[in-house]
Write an enzyme that holds these catalytic residues in place. Structure first.
Site, PDB file in Angstrom:
ATOM      1  N   LYS A  16      39.624  27.246  38.104  1.00  0.00           N
ATOM      2  CA  LYS A  16      40.690  27.576  39.065  1.00  0.00           C
ATOM      3  C   LYS A  16      40.275  28.798  39.880  1.00  0.00           C
ATOM      4  CE  LYS A  16      44.322  30.205  37.764  1.00  0.00           C
ATOM      5  NZ  LYS A  16      44.615  31.368  38.612  1.00  0.00           N
ATOM      6  N   ASN A  17      39.766  29.827  39.199  1.00  0.00           N
ATOM      7  CA  ASN A  17      39.517  31.100  39.894  1.00  0.00           C
ATOM      8  C   ASN A  17      38.224  31.102  40.684  1.00  0.00           C
ATOM      9  OD1 ASN A  17      41.920  31.919  38.906  1.00  0.00           O
ATOM     10  ND2 ASN A  17      41.079  33.156  37.237  1.00  0.00           N
ATOM     11  N   CYS A  70      51.382  35.269  39.173  1.00  0.00           N
ATOM     12  CA  CYS A  70      52.050  35.594  37.912  1.00  0.00           C
ATOM     13  C   CYS A  70      52.496  37.055  37.902  1.00  0.00           C
ATOM     14  CB  CYS A  70      51.087  35.363  36.745  1.00  0.00           C
ATOM     15  SG  CYS A  70      50.850  33.630  36.418  1.00  0.00           S
ATOM     16  N   ARG A 100      50.273  44.401  40.871  1.00  0.00           N
ATOM     17  CA  ARG A 100      49.234  43.666  41.617  1.00  0.00           C
ATOM     18  C   ARG A 100      49.225  44.045  43.100  1.00  0.00           C
ATOM     19  NH1 ARG A 100      48.834  37.604  39.425  1.00  0.00           N
ATOM     20  NH2 ARG A 100      46.601  37.996  39.672  1.00  0.00           N
ATOM     21  N   ASP A 127      42.367  37.215  30.883  1.00  0.00           N
ATOM     22  CA  ASP A 127      42.996  35.885  30.896  1.00  0.00           C
ATOM     23  C   ASP A 127      42.938  35.208  29.529  1.00  0.00           C
ATOM     24  OD1 ASP A 127      41.835  35.052  34.266  1.00  0.00           O
ATOM     25  OD2 ASP A 127      43.386  36.397  33.517  1.00  0.00           O
ATOM     26  N   ARG A 183      49.811  25.639  36.951  1.00  0.00           N
ATOM     27  CA  ARG A 183      49.021  26.342  37.973  1.00  0.00           C
ATOM     28  C   ARG A 183      47.556  26.439  37.559  1.00  0.00           C
ATOM     29  NH1 ARG A 183      51.064  31.866  39.254  1.00  0.00           N
ATOM     30  NH2 ARG A 183      49.206  31.612  40.529  1.00  0.00           N
TER      31      ARG A 183
HETATM   32  C1  EPZ Z   1      41.840  37.610  39.432  1.00  0.00           C
HETATM   33  O1  EPZ Z   1      43.068  38.196  39.834  1.00  0.00           O
HETATM   34  C2  EPZ Z   1      42.236  36.324  38.719  1.00  0.00           C
HETATM   35  N1  EPZ Z   1      42.957  35.456  39.636  1.00  0.00           N
HETATM   36  C3  EPZ Z   1      43.130  36.655  37.523  1.00  0.00           C
HETATM   37  O2  EPZ Z   1      43.396  35.435  36.843  1.00  0.00           O
HETATM   38  C4  EPZ Z   1      42.357  37.577  36.586  1.00  0.00           C
HETATM   39  O3  EPZ Z   1      43.204  37.948  35.519  1.00  0.00           O
HETATM   40  C5  EPZ Z   1      41.918  38.833  37.356  1.00  0.00           C
HETATM   41  O4  EPZ Z   1      41.143  38.452  38.513  1.00  0.00           O
HETATM   42  C6  EPZ Z   1      41.069  39.770  36.506  1.00  0.00           C
HETATM   43  O5  EPZ Z   1      39.976  39.088  36.036  1.00  0.00           O
HETATM   44  C7  EPZ Z   1      42.265  34.711  40.535  1.00  0.00           C
HETATM   45  O6  EPZ Z   1      41.049  34.781  40.611  1.00  0.00           O
HETATM   46  C8  EPZ Z   1      43.070  33.797  41.410  1.00  0.00           C
HETATM   47  P1  EPZ Z   1      41.995  41.995  40.179  1.00  0.00           P
HETATM   48  P2  EPZ Z   1      43.056  39.446  40.849  1.00  0.00           P
HETATM   49  O7  EPZ Z   1      42.091  42.275  41.623  1.00  0.00           O
HETATM   50  O8  EPZ Z   1      41.981  39.288  41.828  1.00  0.00           O
HETATM   51  C9  EPZ Z   1      44.444  46.034  40.241  1.00  0.00           C
HETATM   52  C10 EPZ Z   1      44.712  33.832  35.804  1.00  0.00           C
HETATM   53  O9  EPZ Z   1      45.446  33.853  34.804  1.00  0.00           O
HETATM   54  N2  EPZ Z   1      44.301  45.973  41.699  1.00  0.00           N
HETATM   55  O10 EPZ Z   1      40.656  42.017  39.515  1.00  0.00           O
HETATM   56  O11 EPZ Z   1      44.442  39.639  41.332  1.00  0.00           O
HETATM   57  C11 EPZ Z   1      45.375  44.951  39.715  1.00  0.00           C
HETATM   58  O12 EPZ Z   1      46.722  45.345  39.833  1.00  0.00           O
HETATM   59  C12 EPZ Z   1      44.764  34.972  36.789  1.00  0.00           C
HETATM   60  O13 EPZ Z   1      43.901  32.917  36.087  1.00  0.00           O
HETATM   61  C13 EPZ Z   1      44.734  47.045  42.469  1.00  0.00           C
HETATM   62  O14 EPZ Z   1      45.228  48.036  41.957  1.00  0.00           O
HETATM   63  O15 EPZ Z   1      42.691  40.623  39.832  1.00  0.00           O
HETATM   64  C14 EPZ Z   1      44.928  44.811  38.294  1.00  0.00           C
HETATM   65  O16 EPZ Z   1      45.538  45.826  37.514  1.00  0.00           O
HETATM   66  C15 EPZ Z   1      45.744  36.055  36.402  1.00  0.00           C
HETATM   67  N3  EPZ Z   1      44.622  46.965  43.822  1.00  0.00           N
HETATM   68  C16 EPZ Z   1      43.428  45.047  38.363  1.00  0.00           C
HETATM   69  O17 EPZ Z   1      43.196  45.741  39.608  1.00  0.00           O
HETATM   70  C17 EPZ Z   1      44.080  45.874  44.441  1.00  0.00           C
HETATM   71  O18 EPZ Z   1      43.987  45.868  45.682  1.00  0.00           O
HETATM   72  C18 EPZ Z   1      42.593  43.775  38.357  1.00  0.00           C
HETATM   73  O19 EPZ Z   1      43.000  43.009  39.439  1.00  0.00           O
HETATM   74  C19 EPZ Z   1      43.649  44.791  43.645  1.00  0.00           C
HETATM   75  C20 EPZ Z   1      43.761  44.867  42.276  1.00  0.00           C
END
Ligand code: EPZ
Length: 429
Positions: A22-23, A116, A121, A306, A398
Site C-alpha cells: 500500500k505504502n 488514520c 500528523r 505499522d 484501507r
Molecule cells: C507513512 O506515513 C506511512 N503511510 C505510515 O503508514 C507509516 O506509519 C509512516 O510513514 C512511518 O513509517 C504511507 O506511506 C501512506 P511520516 P507518513 O511522515 O508519511 C511526523 C499505515 O498504517 N511528521 O514518516 O505520514 C509525523 O507526525 C500508515 O500504513 C511531522 O511532524 O509518516 C510522525 O510523528 C500509518 N511533520 C512522524 O513524523 C511532517 O511534515 C513520521 O511521519 C511529516 C511528518
C-alpha cells in the site's frame, strides 16, 4: 457499517501470497502524474486507498484503467492542479500529490490530508521541502495555494526528521527541477527505494535511495515505463503474527525477507521457528509464546511503527511481561483499551505500553480505532476463545486486500457481516 465476525481458537496453517505494498503503490501512482505519457504499474493491491488515489488521478485529467492487479495511467491529457477537498480528506497520502502536481503543472492547490488518527500528523516538513525548491505557499479559506514564480530549482533539503511522506514529496518535486538536489536525513524505507526505482525507470537521475542522503540530478522530462510494486511488508508481518498467536504453521510468499529484518528476530524471541527462503517466510509457532523484552518503534531500518499494533496483540498472550515504546506517532495505542476489553492486561501511558501476558483472550465486541489497530483486533479474535466482532472494517480495508478471505485460506473462521438495508445482515461467503 460492516464488521468482521471471528470464531477464535483455530490454528492457522497454509500458504499465502502477500499483496503489493500500500505504502509503495500510493506514491508511485501519484508519481505517474509527472510523466507526459503512459505507465503500467503491476502488483497493485485492491484497497480503498488505491481506489481513492485513482479517483484523484482522474480528477486531475489522467486516464486510468485497472486490469486485475495492474493499473495503467495515461497522464498525457492531465491539466488539473487542485485536488477536491473530499478526496484530500480520504487518506494521508493524498498530500504526496503535492510534489507531483508542482512538478508537472508548476502550481497546486491542496487542503489538509486525512488518514488514520494516530497523531497530529502535520505537513510542515512537506511544505518546508517544496519551499526550499522555490514554491510560494498562500493559505486561503483552508486551502494551500502553491505557485512557482521562477520554476522549481534544485537545492539542499535537510529534514529534522526522516519523514516518509515528506521525502516522497521532495523527490516528486525535484526530479524535473532545474539543477541538482540533495535530500539529507531522508527516509530509508523500502517504499522510498521502490519509488526511486520507478522514477529512474522513467528517466530520472536519483542516487542514494535507501540511504540517509539522496542525490537527484534534475531532468527535463520523464517518459512512461512499466513497474512492479514491492510486496507489503506490514501485511506480511500481520499474517505471520496471526500464525504465531494461533499456534499455527504459515508460509508467506512473494515477500522480500530483508524488509522484515527488524521484525523476524522478535518473532524468534517469542519462540517461533522462522525459516526464510529467497521470497518466502515460514513461521511455526510454539505451544505458548514467550514475552518480547522490548519493542521500540523507529524509522527504517528500525522496528516499524505499522507493526506495533499486531505485536501488541502477540505479547498480550505471551508468558511474561513485554514493554512497547511507540516513538513515531503520539497516539498510536488506541487498540490497547479494545484488547483490554478482550481480557488483555496492558497498562498504557502516553507512548509506552507494559503488557503482562495472559493465558488467553476472550471474544468481545470491539471497534477498530485505525488501520493497524483494527488488524491487531482481528488477530486477537483469531486466538481468543469465543466470538469476536470487530467493527469499522472500513479502516482495515484501507490497507489489507481481501483480509477475511486470505485469513480463511489459512484456516481461520472469519466472515464480514454487512448490514445491507440497516436491518438484514448477510454472511459474505
Ligand atoms: C507513512 O506515513 C506511512 N503511510 C505510515 O503508514 C507509516 O506509519 C509512516 O510513514 C512511518 O513509517 C504511507 O506511506 C501512506 P511520516 P507518513 O511522515 O508519511 C511526523 C499505515 O498504517 N511528521 O514518516 O505520514 C509525523 O507526525 C500508515 O500504513 C511531522 O511532524 O509518516 C510522525 O510523528 C500509518 N511533520 C512522524 O513524523 C511532517 O511534515 C513520521 O511521519 C511529516 C511528518
Amino acid at each position: 457499517m460492516s464488521a468482521f465476525v471471528i470464531n477464535g481458537g483455530r490454528r492457522l496453517n497454509g500458504n499465502l501470497r502477500v499483496q503489493g505494498s500500500k505504502n509503495s503503490v500510493l506514491p508511485i501512482l501519484a508519481a505517474t502524474l509527472l510523466i507526459n505519457g503512459k505507465c503500467v504499474i503491476h502488483n497493485c493491491p485492491a484497497l480503498s486507498d488505491t481506489e481513492c488515489t485513482v479517483k484523484i488521478l482522474k480528477s486531475l485529467g489522467c486516464k486510468v484503467q485497472r486490469d486485475g492487479t495492474s493499473i495503467c495511467v495515461d497522464s498525457t491529457s492531465a491539466t488539473g492542479f487542485e485536488i477536491p477537498g473530499s478526496l484530500m480528506r480520504e487518506m494521508r497520502s493524498s498530500v504526496v500529490f503535492l510534489g507531483a502536481i508542482l512538478g508537472r503543472m508548476g502550481k497546486a492547490t491542496i487542503s489538509a490530508p486525512g488518514g488514520c488518527e494516530i497523531g497530529l500528523r502535520p505537513i510542515d516538513l512537506h511544505l518546508y521541502a517544496v519551499k526550499r525548491l522555490g514554491v510560494d505557499i498562500e493559505e486561503s479559506y483552508g486551502k494551500l495555494v502553491c505557485t512557482v514564480p521562477n520554476g522549481l530549482k534544485g537545492t539542499k533539503i535537510t529534514f529534522s526528521f526522516p519523514s516518509v511522506g515528506a521525502t516522497e514529496n521532495a523527490l516528486l518535486a525535484c526530479v524535473t527541477a532545474k539543477g541538482n538536489t540533495t535530500i539529507v536525513n531522508c527516509a530509508r524505507e523500502p517504499e522510498i527505494i521502490d519509488l526511486c526505482d520507478f522514477l529512474n525507470s522513467c528517466g530520472a537521475k536519483i542516487t542514494g535511495a535507501g540511504e540517509s542522503i539522496i542525490s537527484v540530478e534534475g531532468v527535463k522530462e520523464l517518459h512512461g515505463c512499466e513497474h512492479s510494486v514491492i510486496c507489503d511488508r506490514i501485511a506480511a508481518t500481520t499474517y505471520l503474527v496471526a500464525g504465531a498467536v494461533t499456534g499455527g504453521d504459515v508460509e508467506i510468499h512473494n515477500t522480500v525477507p530483508i524488509h522484515l529484518n527488524s521484525i523476524l528476530p522478535l518473532l524468534e524471541e517469542s519462540g517461533c521457528d522462522v525459516r526464510v527462503r529467497c521470497k518466502s517466510i515460514r513461521l511455526k509457532a510454539p505451544g505458548r509464546l514467550k514475552r518480547i523484552d522490548k519493542i521500540i518503534t523507529q524509522p527504517y531500518p528500525g522496528f516499524p511503527t505499522d507493526a506495533q499494533a499486531p505485536f501488541t496483540t502477540l505479547t498480550s498472550i505471551a508468558s511474561g511481561t513485554s514493554v512497547i515504546v511507540e516513538n513515531i506517532f503520539e497516539s498510536r495505542l488506541k487498540h490497547v483499551p479494545e484488547l483490554v476489553r478482550m481480557g488483555a492486561k496492558i497498562r498504557a501511558e502516553g507512548r509506552v505500553a507494559v503488557v503482562e501476558g495472559v493465558e488467553r483472550l476472550y471474544g468481545a465486541e470491539v471497534i477498530s480505532p485505525d488501520l493497524r489497530g483494527g488488524a491487531a483486533l482481528v488477530v486477537a479474535g483469531l486466538c481468543a476463545s469465543g466470538t469476536t466482532v470487530v467493527k469499522n472494517t472500513n479502516f482495515i480495508d484501507r490497507g489489507y486486500e481481501d483480509f477475511e478471505n486470505n485469513l480463511c485460506m489459512l484456516n481461520a473462521d472469519i466472515y464480514r457481516k454487512v448490514k445491507t438495508d440497516g436491518t438484514k445482515e448477510k454472511k459474505k461467503l
